[in-house]
Design a protein around this motif. Structure first.
Motif, mmCIF file in Angstrom:
data_model
loop_
_atom_site.group_PDB
_atom_site.id
_atom_site.type_symbol
_atom_site.label_atom_id
_atom_site.label_comp_id
_atom_site.label_asym_id
_atom_site.label_seq_id
_atom_site.Cartn_x
_atom_site.Cartn_y
_atom_site.Cartn_z
ATOM 1 N N GLN A 60 -13.521 9.882 -17.026
ATOM 2 C CA GLN A 60 -14.936 9.305 -16.239
ATOM 3 C C GLN A 60 -14.796 7.854 -16.043
ATOM 4 O O GLN A 60 -15.071 7.400 -14.993
ATOM 5 N N PRO A 61 -14.450 7.093 -16.994
ATOM 6 C CA PRO A 61 -14.328 5.575 -16.800
ATOM 7 C C PRO A 61 -13.320 4.990 -15.692
ATOM 8 O O PRO A 61 -13.588 4.136 -15.231
ATOM 9 N N LEU A 62 -12.462 5.900 -15.302
ATOM 10 C CA LEU A 62 -11.492 5.706 -14.408
ATOM 11 C C LEU A 62 -12.020 5.858 -12.828
ATOM 12 O O LEU A 62 -11.353 5.296 -11.904
ATOM 13 N N GLU A 63 -13.057 6.434 -12.818
ATOM 14 C CA GLU A 63 -13.726 6.604 -11.610
ATOM 15 C C GLU A 63 -14.241 5.295 -10.819
ATOM 16 O O GLU A 63 -14.306 5.190 -9.546
ATOM 17 N N GLU A 64 -14.282 4.147 -11.488
ATOM 18 C CA GLU A 64 -14.585 2.963 -11.046
ATOM 19 C C GLU A 64 -13.724 2.326 -10.124
ATOM 20 O O GLU A 64 -13.590 1.575 -9.233
ATOM 21 N N LEU A 65 -12.160 2.952 -10.125
ATOM 22 C CA LEU A 65 -11.070 2.829 -9.215
ATOM 23 C C LEU A 65 -11.141 3.488 -7.942
ATOM 24 O O LEU A 65 -10.568 3.116 -6.957
ATOM 25 N N VAL A 66 -11.977 4.572 -8.011
ATOM 26 C CA VAL A 66 -12.107 5.261 -6.753
ATOM 27 C C VAL A 66 -12.761 4.384 -5.776
ATOM 28 O O VAL A 66 -13.844 4.156 -5.890
ATOM 29 N N ILE A 79 -3.601 2.689 -3.248
ATOM 30 C CA ILE A 79 -2.871 4.125 -3.054
ATOM 31 C C ILE A 79 -3.904 5.038 -2.565
ATOM 32 O O ILE A 79 -4.927 5.089 -2.878
ATOM 33 N N ALA A 80 -3.226 5.705 -1.422
ATOM 34 C CA ALA A 80 -4.047 6.724 -0.661
ATOM 35 C C ALA A 80 -3.503 8.036 -0.933
ATOM 36 O O ALA A 80 -2.185 8.150 -0.971
ATOM 37 N N GLY A 81 -4.347 8.954 -1.506
ATOM 38 C CA GLY A 81 -3.765 10.449 -1.631
ATOM 39 C C GLY A 81 -4.752 11.305 -1.389
ATOM 40 O O GLY A 81 -6.103 10.928 -1.481
ATOM 41 N N ASP A 82 -4.481 12.618 -1.633
ATOM 42 C CA ASP A 82 -5.688 13.753 -1.332
ATOM 43 C C ASP A 82 -6.181 14.427 -2.610
ATOM 44 O O ASP A 82 -6.857 15.108 -2.614
ATOM 45 N N THR A 83 -5.491 13.767 -3.624
ATOM 46 C CA THR A 83 -6.081 14.250 -5.193
ATOM 47 C C THR A 83 -5.690 13.340 -5.869
ATOM 48 O O THR A 83 -5.099 12.359 -5.687
ATOM 49 N N ARG A 84 -6.520 13.281 -7.233
ATOM 50 C CA ARG A 84 -6.572 12.242 -8.103
ATOM 51 C C ARG A 84 -4.989 11.938 -8.824
ATOM 52 O O ARG A 84 -4.793 10.987 -9.102
ATOM 53 N N VAL A 140 0.809 -1.051 -0.014
ATOM 54 C CA VAL A 140 -0.111 -0.010 -0.050
ATOM 55 C C VAL A 140 0.898 1.054 0.001
ATOM 56 O O VAL A 140 1.977 1.367 0.668
ATOM 57 N N LEU A 141 0.780 2.318 -0.773
ATOM 58 C CA LEU A 141 1.281 3.273 -0.931
ATOM 59 C C LEU A 141 0.653 4.693 -0.411
ATOM 60 O O LEU A 141 -0.609 5.009 -0.811
ATOM 61 N N SER A 196 -11.802 1.441 -5.005
ATOM 62 C CA SER A 196 -11.420 0.072 -5.412
ATOM 63 C C SER A 196 -9.967 0.124 -5.786
ATOM 64 O O SER A 196 -9.960 -0.288 -7.058
ATOM 65 N N GLY A 197 -9.069 0.508 -5.012
ATOM 66 C CA GLY A 197 -7.636 0.471 -5.327
ATOM 67 C C GLY A 197 -7.185 2.197 -5.209
ATOM 68 O O GLY A 197 -5.859 2.148 -4.768
ATOM 69 N N TRP A 198 -7.919 3.076 -5.456
ATOM 70 C CA TRP A 198 -7.642 4.416 -5.382
ATOM 71 C C TRP A 198 -8.435 5.111 -4.211
ATOM 72 O O TRP A 198 -9.674 4.733 -4.176
ATOM 73 N N PHE A 199 -7.856 5.610 -3.249
ATOM 74 C CA PHE A 199 -8.637 6.066 -1.877
ATOM 75 C C PHE A 199 -8.303 7.418 -1.753
ATOM 76 O O PHE A 199 -7.075 7.939 -1.408
ATOM 77 N N LEU A 200 -9.182 8.562 -1.770
ATOM 78 C CA LEU A 200 -9.228 9.870 -1.629
ATOM 79 C C LEU A 200 -9.288 9.963 0.067
ATOM 80 O O LEU A 200 -10.148 9.590 0.793
#
Length: 295
Positions: A274-280, A252-257, A158-159, A282-286
């Motif tokens: 918009q297609p990348l929003e499915e990762l938020v 990955i955890a970050g405060d911006t995309r 996890v990063l 589910s792998g990407w975490f704001l």
């Protein structure tokens, strides 16, 4: 001689002197006189007296309805204040009892860290042969496709991005960590998930970054990996790709995309991603920054 005796004597004498017809009437008259005399001689009974019944006036009448007896209760003291509302109760829609957000911590941190931890633990528990793990690195970023890179059997990691959206991490002032994040990274390590921290700072500041992570409690043993810029032409995107070569970067955890992929820094039309929003989620975490300025 009483009056009754004198009356009988006179009647007998008159019967002897009078002729027969008249003499026959006299006994009848005499008997009537005797009866009347006896009736007069009997004492008349006294009239029965009625008991005195008090007369109630309308205004004196009291109606008492049937019912249980009542006991008078003394009123409370004049200075008694009403009970205060329960200030310790949790409101309708409170947070789960297993994790309580401190007053100075935004609720966003709880939601983000809880979601990240749940996702990472689930992905790390997968058998990489039977069910391949899902990488948080895009397979072809320029295609704007949510297809992910292959993880193979590499160990999970996890990063966490240390840089704020508008600048770089400052080890001299940003030394305050979120207690919830402290708990989460310990849990990730317990699940055999490696922890990495990334920043756009030059590699010469690695000692400062390590010191802050250790003193804040996020990496007390100094075992976590630190990814910094080694050359002037380096980018954090390159450092993420290098990590993907040795580990399965499951979150990955970050405060911006742009902390997930640098393509967000170059998009003129954000709607195309918009297609990348499915990762938020589910792998990407704001999530909030891991380290901020102390209060």
């Amino acid at each position: 001689m009483n009056k009754l005796g004198m009356t009988l004597t006179l009647l007998l004498a008159a019967q002897i002197a009078l002729p027969g017809c008249v003499a026959a009437v006299i006994p009848l008259a005499a008997s009537g006189a005797i009866l009347n005399q006896e009736r007069k001689s009997e004492p008349e009974p006294e009239p029965k007296s009625e008991p005195d019944v008090p007369v109630l006036r309308k205004e004196d009448r009291v109606l008492t309805p049937p019912g249980p007896a009542y006991v008078d209760i003394a009123p409370p003291p004049a200075n008694t204040a009403p009970p205060a509302p329960n200030e310790t109760a949790d409101p309708v829609g409170a947070e789960p009892p297993t994790a309580r957000v401190p007053a100075a911590t935004p609720a966003r941190s709880l939601r983000a860290y809880d979601a990240l931890l749940s996702y990472a633990v689930t992905e790390a528990a997968r058998d990489p042969v039977e069910r391949p793990r899902m990488s948080a690195v895009l397979q072809a970023p320029t295609s704007l496709s949510p297809a992910r890179a292959d993880c193979s059997i590499r160990p999970p990691a996890v990063l966490f991005d240390l840089d704020p959206a508008d600048g770089l991490f400052d080890p001299d002032t940003m030394d305050h960590s979120d207690p919830l994040l402290d708990v989460m990274v310990r849990r990730l390590r317990a699940e055999a998930i490696d922890i990495f921290w990334i920043s756009g700072l030059p590699a010469l500041r690695a000692g400062d970054v390590r010191r802050v992570l250790k003193n804040s409690g996020l990496d007390p043993k100094g075992d976590d990996g630190i990814l910094l810029i080694q050359r002037s032409e380096d980018r954090k995107q390159e450092r993420r790709k290098q990590l993907q070569e040795t580990h399965c970067l499951i979150a990955i955890a970050g405060d911006t995309r742009s902390d997930f992929d640098e393509l967000y820094e170059y998009l003129k039309t954000p709607e195309l991603a918009q297609p990348l929003e499915e990762l938020v989620g589910s792998g990407w975490f704001l999530a909030p920054l891991p380290l901020t300025q102390g209060q």
